[in-house]
Design a protein around this motif. Structure first.
Motif, PDB file in Angstrom:
ATOM      1  N   TRP A 172      21.289  -2.387  70.361  1.00 28.23           N
ATOM      2  CA  TRP A 172      20.661  -3.632  70.793  1.00 28.23           C
ATOM      3  C   TRP A 172      19.177  -3.664  70.397  1.00 28.23           C
ATOM      4  CZ3 TRP A 172      24.649  -1.421  73.295  1.00 28.23           C
ATOM      5  CH2 TRP A 172      25.662  -2.228  73.838  1.00 28.23           C
ATOM      6  N   ILE A 173      18.506  -2.537  70.576  1.00 26.64           N
ATOM      7  CA  ILE A 173      17.048  -2.503  70.443  1.00 26.64           C
ATOM      8  C   ILE A 173      16.599  -2.514  68.983  1.00 26.64           C
ATOM      9  CG2 ILE A 173      15.011  -1.074  70.910  1.00 26.64           C
ATOM     10  CD1 ILE A 173      16.538  -0.183  73.507  1.00 26.64           C
ATOM     11  N   ALA A 174      17.313  -1.836  68.111  1.00 28.76           N
ATOM     12  CA  ALA A 174      16.905  -1.782  66.705  1.00 28.76           C
ATOM     13  C   ALA A 174      16.826  -3.172  66.073  1.00 28.76           C
ATOM     14  CB  ALA A 174      17.838  -0.864  65.915  1.00 28.76           C
ATOM     15  N   PRO A 175      17.849  -4.025  66.200  1.00 28.06           N
ATOM     16  CA  PRO A 175      17.714  -5.372  65.617  1.00 28.06           C
ATOM     17  C   PRO A 175      16.661  -6.219  66.319  1.00 28.06           C
ATOM     18  CG  PRO A 175      19.804  -5.153  66.804  1.00 28.06           C
ATOM     19  CD  PRO A 175      19.215  -3.787  66.710  1.00 28.06           C
ATOM     20  N   LEU A 176      16.443  -5.979  67.598  1.00 31.50           N
ATOM     21  CA  LEU A 176      15.395  -6.699  68.320  1.00 31.50           C
ATOM     22  C   LEU A 176      14.031  -6.406  67.716  1.00 31.50           C
ATOM     23  CD1 LEU A 176      14.209  -8.290  70.762  1.00 31.50           C
ATOM     24  CD2 LEU A 176      14.333  -6.143  72.054  1.00 31.50           C
ATOM     25  N   LEU A 177      13.735  -5.146  67.475  1.00 30.01           N
ATOM     26  CA  LEU A 177      12.423  -4.774  66.953  1.00 30.01           C
ATOM     27  C   LEU A 177      12.268  -5.140  65.477  1.00 30.01           C
ATOM     28  CD1 LEU A 177      11.829  -1.302  68.641  1.00 30.01           C
ATOM     29  CD2 LEU A 177      11.530  -3.613  69.561  1.00 30.01           C
ATOM     30  N   ALA A 178      13.381  -5.314  64.772  1.00 30.28           N
ATOM     31  CA  ALA A 178      13.329  -5.688  63.355  1.00 30.28           C
ATOM     32  C   ALA A 178      13.246  -7.193  63.146  1.00 30.28           C
ATOM     33  CB  ALA A 178      14.564  -5.130  62.638  1.00 30.28           C
ATOM     34  N   GLU A 179      13.235  -7.950  64.225  1.00 27.92           N
ATOM     35  CA  GLU A 179      13.233  -9.415  64.129  1.00 27.92           C
ATOM     36  C   GLU A 179      11.990  -9.905  63.375  1.00 27.92           C
ATOM     37  OE1 GLU A 179      13.643 -13.175  64.085  1.00 27.92           O
ATOM     38  OE2 GLU A 179      15.290 -11.960  64.894  1.00 27.92           O
ATOM     39  N   PRO A 180      12.143 -10.773  62.368  1.00 29.83           N
ATOM     40  CA  PRO A 180      10.985 -11.296  61.613  1.00 29.83           C
ATOM     41  C   PRO A 180       9.973 -12.055  62.468  1.00 29.83           C
ATOM     42  CG  PRO A 180      13.026 -11.700  60.405  1.00 29.83           C
ATOM     43  CD  PRO A 180      13.426 -11.187  61.765  1.00 29.83           C
ATOM     44  N   LEU A 181      10.382 -12.536  63.625  1.00 29.56           N
ATOM     45  CA  LEU A 181       9.471 -13.270  64.507  1.00 29.56           C
ATOM     46  C   LEU A 181       8.167 -12.521  64.734  1.00 29.56           C
ATOM     47  CD1 LEU A 181       8.955 -15.547  66.719  1.00 29.56           C
ATOM     48  CD2 LEU A 181       9.969 -13.918  68.342  1.00 29.56           C
ATOM     49  N   ALA A 225      22.539  -8.440  70.943  1.00 29.52           N
ATOM     50  CA  ALA A 225      23.865  -7.859  71.127  1.00 29.52           C
ATOM     51  C   ALA A 225      23.969  -6.712  70.127  1.00 29.52           C
ATOM     52  CB  ALA A 225      24.944  -8.919  70.882  1.00 29.52           C
ATOM     53  N   PRO A 226      24.992  -5.894  70.210  1.00 26.53           N
ATOM     54  CA  PRO A 226      25.074  -4.762  69.283  1.00 26.53           C
ATOM     55  C   PRO A 226      24.982  -5.201  67.822  1.00 26.53           C
ATOM     56  CG  PRO A 226      26.698  -4.530  71.018  1.00 26.53           C
ATOM     57  CD  PRO A 226      26.100  -5.888  71.178  1.00 26.53           C
ATOM     58  N   GLY A 227      23.939  -4.764  67.143  1.00 29.67           N
ATOM     59  CA  GLY A 227      23.785  -5.027  65.721  1.00 29.67           C
ATOM     60  C   GLY A 227      23.209  -6.377  65.354  1.00 29.67           C
ATOM     61  N   ARG A 228      22.808  -7.178  66.332  1.00 29.69           N
ATOM     62  CA  ARG A 228      22.282  -8.489  65.955  1.00 29.69           C
ATOM     63  C   ARG A 228      21.275  -9.012  66.975  1.00 29.69           C
ATOM     64  NH1 ARG A 228      27.456  -9.574  68.078  1.00 29.69           N
ATOM     65  NH2 ARG A 228      27.514 -11.246  69.625  1.00 29.69           N
ATOM     66  N   CYS A 229      20.397  -9.867  66.486  1.00 30.13           N
ATOM     67  CA  CYS A 229      19.398 -10.543  67.315  1.00 30.13           C
ATOM     68  C   CYS A 229      19.306 -11.981  66.846  1.00 30.13           C
ATOM     69  CB  CYS A 229      18.045  -9.848  67.174  1.00 30.13           C
ATOM     70  SG  CYS A 229      16.704 -10.631  68.108  1.00 30.13           S
ATOM     71  N   GLU A 230      19.384 -12.920  67.781  1.00 29.44           N
ATOM     72  CA  GLU A 230      19.282 -14.340  67.471  1.00 29.44           C
ATOM     73  C   GLU A 230      18.245 -14.977  68.391  1.00 29.44           C
ATOM     74  OE1 GLU A 230      23.114 -16.247  67.639  1.00 29.44           O
ATOM     75  OE2 GLU A 230      24.130 -14.459  66.863  1.00 29.44           O
ATOM     76  N   ILE A 231      17.530 -15.956  67.850  1.00 32.59           N
ATOM     77  CA  ILE A 231      16.495 -16.633  68.625  1.00 32.59           C
ATOM     78  C   ILE A 231      16.779 -18.131  68.664  1.00 32.59           C
ATOM     79  CG2 ILE A 231      14.035 -17.195  68.761  1.00 32.59           C
ATOM     80  CD1 ILE A 231      13.459 -14.500  67.531  1.00 32.59           C
ATOM     81  N   ARG A 232      16.718 -18.690  69.854  1.00 33.18           N
ATOM     82  CA  ARG A 232      16.866 -20.133  70.018  1.00 33.18           C
ATOM     83  C   ARG A 232      15.555 -20.691  70.550  1.00 33.18           C
ATOM     84  NH1 ARG A 232      21.397 -23.695  73.381  1.00 33.18           N
ATOM     85  NH2 ARG A 232      20.571 -25.720  72.735  1.00 33.18           N
ATOM     86  N   THR A 233      15.108 -21.794  69.952  1.00 32.10           N
ATOM     87  CA  THR A 233      13.840 -22.416  70.333  1.00 32.10           C
ATOM     88  C   THR A 233      14.102 -23.679  71.138  1.00 32.10           C
ATOM     89  OG1 THR A 233      12.809 -21.577  68.326  1.00 32.10           O
ATOM     90  CG2 THR A 233      11.667 -23.349  69.465  1.00 32.10           C
ATOM     91  N   HIS A 234      13.314 -23.872  72.197  1.00 31.28           N
ATOM     92  CA  HIS A 234      13.402 -25.056  73.050  1.00 31.28           C
ATOM     93  C   HIS A 234      12.004 -25.666  73.171  1.00 31.28           C
ATOM     94  CE1 HIS A 234      17.089 -22.987  74.559  1.00 31.28           C
ATOM     95  NE2 HIS A 234      16.298 -21.930  74.536  1.00 31.28           N
ATOM     96  N   THR A 235      11.945 -26.973  73.354  1.00 30.99           N
ATOM     97  CA  THR A 235      10.641 -27.579  73.599  1.00 30.99           C
ATOM     98  C   THR A 235      10.207 -27.280  75.026  1.00 30.99           C
ATOM     99  OG1 THR A 235      11.491 -29.696  74.416  1.00 30.99           O
ATOM    100  CG2 THR A 235      11.209 -29.463  72.016  1.00 30.99           C
TER     101      THR A 235
END
Length: 222
Positions: free
Chosen positions: A101-110, A190-200
């Motif tokens: 979970w943590i590895a993809p979180l820290l690799a996020e381009p954000l 989640a295992p192996g992935r990180c997704e970001i959703r943006t809200h106003t």
């Protein structure tokens, strides 16, 4: 960002002000749970606590460590027992059980496009008599601010509506720090992935007001 005069009892997840004797009767999460989750959902959450709670706590701790280290937060903001001068090792002893979970979180381009100005920031609203903890307070390249909330899922876990929680955090951050808030992010890991959703910011504020008003009507008759 300097913290407010508030502390939390982690065993009961309750908050109190440190400059007075005031205890908050409920948290942001408590309000949302009362309004947005039925009895079956609450029972399921409790039944699986031993699975999701350590995962969530570890992922949040890793994100806080990452933010403190990357943006060189002063030592007085480091949690007890954490050397934030060292980088996060997703596969090390401290976090390795949830490295998937943590590895993809820290690799996020954000992280290359924002500045974290506060992490695990406790906030409160005295008028509503509610308190909670903000995962991240962010500054964007255009000079505006926003917040982010981290959610960890199992391999088959389903996303859900986080706008009320984000709206509460936005409202309280605006009240105490007077920052121009433009958006809020939900970070799903989640295992192996990180997704970001943006809200106003506006849709999140509206959702929080709607949820809180329902809570007052149905659960707080005073």
């Amino acid at each position: 960002m300097e913290p407010l005069a508030i502390t939390r009892d982690d065993s009961t997840w309750t908050y109190r002000l440190t400059d007075s004797a005031h205890w908050f009767p409920i948290s942001i999460t408590g309000v949302i749970g009362r309004v947005c989750k039925n009895e079956d959902a609450l029972a399921w959450i409790e039944a699986w606590r031993e699975v999701w709670e350590p995962r969530g706590n570890t992922c949040h701790a890793a994100l806080q460590h990452f933010a403190l280290h990357r943006w060189q937060a002063p030592r007085h903001l480091w949690p007890a027992g954490l050397d934030a001068g060292l980088p996060v090792d997703p596969w090390g002893e401290r976090y390795g059980a949830y490295g998937d979970w943590i590895a993809p979180l820290l690799a996020e381009p954000l992280w290359g496009h924002v500045q974290v100005v506060a992490s695990e920031l406790m906030l409160y609203d005295l008028e509503r008599n509610v308190a909670g903890t903000l995962d991240l307070l962010l500054r964007f390249p255009d000079g505006s601010y926003g917040i982010a909330d981290l959610k960890s899922l199992s391999e088959r876990g389903r996303k859900y509506d986080t706008r009320a929680q984000l709206g509460a955090g936005l409202t309280m951050a605006e009240q105490h720090y007077g920052l121009p808030m433009g958006r809020a992010l939900t970070i799903w890991v989640a295992p192996g992935r990180c997704e970001i959703r943006t809200h106003t910011a506006e849709e999140c504020r509206r959702r929080w007001v709607r949820v809180f008003n329902t809570y007052v009507r149905d659960w707080r008759p005073f």
